[in-house]
Structures are given as C-alpha cells and as structure tokens.
Design an enzyme around this catalytic site. Structure first.
Site, PDB file in Angstrom:
ATOM      1  N   CYS A   1      93.305  68.458  48.451  1.00 12.29           N
ATOM      2  CA  CYS A   1      93.663  67.802  49.705  1.00 12.29           C
ATOM      3  C   CYS A   1      95.149  67.440  49.701  1.00 12.29           C
ATOM      4  O   CYS A   1      95.818  67.465  48.661  1.00 12.29           O
ATOM      5  CB  CYS A   1      92.810  66.556  49.917  1.00 12.29           C
ATOM      6  SG  CYS A   1      91.098  66.929  50.385  1.00 12.29           S
TER       7      CYS A   1
ATOM      8  N   HIS B   1      95.596  62.635  53.709  1.00 11.77           N
ATOM      9  CA  HIS B   1      95.235  61.236  53.470  1.00 11.77           C
ATOM     10  C   HIS B   1      96.334  60.459  52.761  1.00 11.77           C
ATOM     11  O   HIS B   1      97.273  61.031  52.194  1.00 11.77           O
ATOM     12  CB  HIS B   1      93.929  61.142  52.667  1.00 11.77           C
ATOM     13  CG  HIS B   1      94.008  61.695  51.270  1.00 11.77           C
ATOM     14  ND1 HIS B   1      94.351  60.926  50.180  1.00 11.77           N
ATOM     15  CD2 HIS B   1      93.765  62.939  50.791  1.00 11.77           C
ATOM     16  CE1 HIS B   1      94.317  61.676  49.087  1.00 11.77           C
ATOM     17  NE2 HIS B   1      93.963  62.893  49.420  1.00 11.77           N
TER      18      HIS B   1
END
Length: 537
Positions: A448, A429
């Site tokens: 992440c 992301h």
C-alpha cells in the site's frame, strides 16, 4: 540507425505510390479487372477474420489502391505515417515500408493490386494498434503490471479510414496527452544529443563537495554544462554556481538537493544519454497503455518517484511524498487504475491474511502476549481472548482468526485511509512511521501507499464538497470513531511507474528503476524491434 524513409526520399516515394495504380489499370477489360481484384482480396484476407469481414461488407472494393482521390489520400497518409513511425519509438521494421513500396512498384496485374490492397490494410492495422494501445502486452512483462489496456475493434480502424479524413484518423491514434507530446520532444532532443557525442566523459569520483578543486570537479562542471544545468564556465572549483547546478540536477532526479555530489548523485549523473533515451521510449509505451481520458481531476501515484499528486487539467495542485511497496516478492506495489470513492477517518486496520500468518502468528506462538496492540476475532466477528488460544496448535493454513488493530494514533494506517476498492487490496493511507519520508529511496511498505501529508491530501479532496474541508475533517477526526466519508465525485487513481516523466514546465524528470520493471520492458521492446535512433545533424 537510418530511418526507414528519409525526407529526401519522401516526395518521390509519394509520387510513385500515386502512379503505381495507373500503371496497372487499363491492361484488361474492366469486368475482368474487377473480378481478378476481388478474388485476390478475398484470398489474401481469408487468413485474418477482421480484415475478411471488412472487405466482405465493403463488397471487396479498394480503399487504398483505387484510382480515386480518396484512395490516393489514404495511401499518402499511411505512407507518411509509416515513414515517421520511429518518432513514436515504434518498431519500424515491423511495418516494412520499403518492402511495401517495392511491391507497389512491381505490381503488374489486378491480382497484384488486390494482394497489395490487403497488405496495406494489414500494415495499417498493425501500426494503428501499436500506436494507440502499445506494442507489448503489459501483463506478459511483469506480474506487477496490472494495467488493463483498452483494445479497439480492428474493423473499426478500417471503417474510420474508409469514411473519415485519413489524416485526422491517423493523428487521433497516439495518446493526446501533453505528457506524450513532451516525451516525444525529449526523445528527439536526446537523439540529437547522442548523435553529437552525448554528455561527454563520466565524472571519475566517489564524492565531490563544495570548495574542492580537482580534475573530477572540472569533469563535473563540463558534464553539467552539457546537460544544460550550468552556463559555460572556466572555473576549476566547486563554487556556488556549480553547487546550485548540482542542486537543480538532484531535484530533477529525485535526489536530496543538498548540493553535494555524493554516491547517488554521481551514479545518476554518469548514466549515459542512451540509457535515458531508453527510459523515455519505455515511458512512451507506458503512455500508450494508458491512452484515454484520465479525468480532469485525477490522482497520480508514481512508484519510482515515491510521490502522490493530485492533478487538475494537467496542473499539479497537490503533491506529497510517499512510501511504496518494498522491492521484495509479494510486497511490490502493483500498477493499475481505479477510482477513489471514500476515505475512512480513524480507520481500523484489518491485518491482511498474509501478514497475519507469516509475521504475527510466529510472534504469538513464541509469546502469546506479543503485538498486544492487535486483537483477535473469530469467524462470527466476536473478539477472542488471547488466553483462550493455543497458538502452537495452528499453522499458516489452519489459523482461524482475523487480526485487527482498532483506531488510534499508533494504528498502522495512521488516522485516515483513502479507498479505491480493488482486488489487489491497495489503498493510500497515513502512517505513524514518519521518519521513512526523509529517505531518498522509500520502498518500505507491504504494497500500500503511505502518504507524508495525509491530512492535507484529505483537505484537497474534500475541498470540492465542503466549504471548510479542514474544519470538517478535524470534527470527524476528533470523535475517535471510525467514520466513512464518501466522495461525492469519485476521483480516478492511476498508480504508474515512470523512470522518465515530464512536468508542464521544466526539464524532464528521471528516477531509478526501483523494481527493475522498465529494464524488462526495454528488453521486450528491443526484441520487438524498437531501436535507439541517433538523428544526424
């Protein structure tokens, strides 16, 4: 350490293997020989279900120890492969080639031959499994290694050996990737280098800068010459040529290429060749865990390199810096493979439960208006006013609300996220925190993977399905609405961890062991019998 079988020994060894069968046959009538052999095979195979099943289906006939040309070819191919096991960084002693040859030489009866037949199959199966799928079981080494290794049915190895060209069967076992071939080449290079004394003395300094002259500068010069970054020189100063060599070294080791030999550069420079060899052998084992088709186009996230790349047929077509999980319990990024299915433009951040109750609940208990950019939702998905909540009445176990952050420029996920749905809740992301990408060591996330150039990453992924990928992306972005964009062709994603890796062109790259995983793998390989072999000459 000397290889199990030297090249000078190999020719006579094969000749002996060819003669040992002939020496046993003829000692008794054919029927009696056949019965004794089959009984011995059945007895020796009984403790291994797969081997027993194969020989039962094969009528307890030989595939290694018969008189025919096929058996001889299989024997010779296996002996040759075992004699070269060290080239793959395998535990040579596990296959005991010397012991096998001794037992073959001592065979005096058909019963002996039957026992050797099964022993050859057992050794072949061990070697084949090790070479194709790895020596270790990843999940037993580190909980963060989620790599699921594909293990082939053991009887299929024996069937292939019986029915196909033995050389072709054995050549197909190791990873067929260019990466594995280049790692093997680097392993051989380092072994020769170590045998000749390595890269010489370490550089005794804390920091060295352009313009300096000292004994430490000379040591830096000499070490870079030995490493191949600098042509031979008698210069005693930190001149432009030495600065360029330092920059090239820094680029190959994931360091800021500023040309100054600071603490991190000197630490990497002073790592001995033997430690780099360990990294290469570990990388070869990791490559065996990922032995299969990665996809003509695939995404490769290397946690130690803090990077994400898109590769097309082994060529890097896009690369960006990344931030990975912090080296702390519960935050380290896991290693696994999946397939990217879609991207979300203008994403909502659904705060993971662990972050909600461990980080945000205590803040809201201290101040109900804390982290005001986050919103609360009940179990039915209805937004809840903070004024209606007594945060002090809840703990981490009983807190009943979901926490979300709506799309915005300040959203924790930035303006786009890339999804390959997995049980670890890991994805790639954007991020509003851009300054972290300027760091050399970039482990700051909850697990992440944050991308420095997420828009450009999106353009590249969309280029296969949109005539104007940039225009399409920004037309969706401009709506401000959360929008799911499916990838028409799913893209394999491999989150890997390599402290040694290669490029299609250029030197082998080395990185730090940010989570200590490779050190644990080497320790396990060492216990399994893998050794650092310095090739003489």
């Amino acid at each position: 350490m000397k290889p199990a079988i030297s090249r000078r020994e190999f020719g006579p060894l094969l000749a002996g293997a060819a003669l040992f069968v002939t020496g046993v046959l003829g000692a008794a009538p054919a029927a009696a020989q056949s019965t004794a052999f089959r009984q011995a095979v059945a007895e020796a195979a009984a403790s291994d279900r797969d081997i027993a099943e194969f020989y039962r289906a094969n009528g307890y006939r030989a595939i290694w120890t018969g008189e025919g040309a096929g058996d001889a070819a299989r024997r010779q191919a296996l002996i040759r492969a075992l004699s070269q096991a060290d080239a793959h960084g395998l535990p040579v002693a596990r296959y005991d080639l010397g012991g096998l040859m001794a037992r073959m030489g001592d065979a005096r009866s058909m019963r002996d031959l039957g026992l050797i037949e099964v022993e050859l199959s057992r050794t072949y199966l061990q070697y084949a499994r090790d070479l194709q799928s790895g020596i270790l079981i990843p999940s037993q080494i580190d909980e963060g290694i989620k790599r699921e290794v594909s293990y082939r049915d053991r009887t299929a190895y024996l069937i292939d050996m019986k029915e196909k060209s033995p050389r072709d069967v054995l050549r197909a076992l190791p990873p067929q990737s260019q990466e594995y071939a280049r790692l093997m080449k680097e392993k051989l290079h380092l072994e020769h280098l170590i045998a000749q004394g390595g890269w010489g003395p370490a550089v005794p300094a804390d920091v060295l800068k352009p313009g300096q002259e000292s004994g430490a500068v000379i040591a830096l010069r000499d070490r870079l010459i030995a490493m191949g970054y600098l042509d031979r020189s008698a210069s005693r100063s930190y001149d432009a040529r030495l600065q360029q060599a330092v920059q090239a070294f820094q680029a190959d080791h994931g360091l800021e290429p500023d040309g100054v030999a600071g603490a991190s550069t000197l630490a990497a420079l002073n790592i001995p060749a033997s430690e780099r060899l360990k990294s290469v052998i570990v990388a070869m084992e990791r490559e065996r865990w990922l032995n299969g088709d990665r996809g003509a186009r695939h995404i490769l996230v290397n946690l130690t390199d803090f990077s994400a790349r898109i590769l097309d047929n082994d060529i890097v077509t896009f690369r960006t810096r990344a931030v990975v999980g912090m080296n702390a319990s519960g935050r380290r990024s896991p290693e696994f493979s999946d397939a990217m299915e879609y991207m979300v433009i203008n994403p909502t951040w659904h705060v993971p439960r662990s972050i909600a109750v461990q980080e945000y609940l205590p803040q809201m208990q201290a101040n109900p208006n804390a982290v005001s950019h986050l919103r609360l939702y009940d179990s039915r998905g209805r937004e809840v006013s903070r004024g209606a909540v007594n945060f002090g009445a809840y703990n981490a176990r009983t807190f009943p609300f979901a926490i979300k952050q709506p799309p915005s420029n300040s959203n924790a996920l930035g303006l786009v996220k890339f999804m390959f749905p997995n049980k670890y809740n890991i994805y790639l992301h954007d991020t509003p925190h851009k300054s972290l990408f300027d760091r050399e060591k970039r482990d700051f996330s909850h697990g992440c993977i944050r991308l420095q150039q997420p828009f450009e990453f999106a353009y590249e992924l969309l280029s296969r399905q949109e005539s104007d990928p940039m225009g399409y992306f920004h037309s969706v972005l401009g709506t401000g609405r959360e929008t799911y964009v499916n990838l028409k062709a799913h893209v394999p994603v491999h989150i890997i961890y390599r402290t040694a890796f290669t490029l299609a062109q250029g030197r082998t790259q080395y990185r730090g062991d940010v989570y200590g995983r490779d050190a644990r793998i080497w320790e396990a390989l060492d216990k399994a019998g893998v050794s650092l072999t310095a090739v003489q000459g």
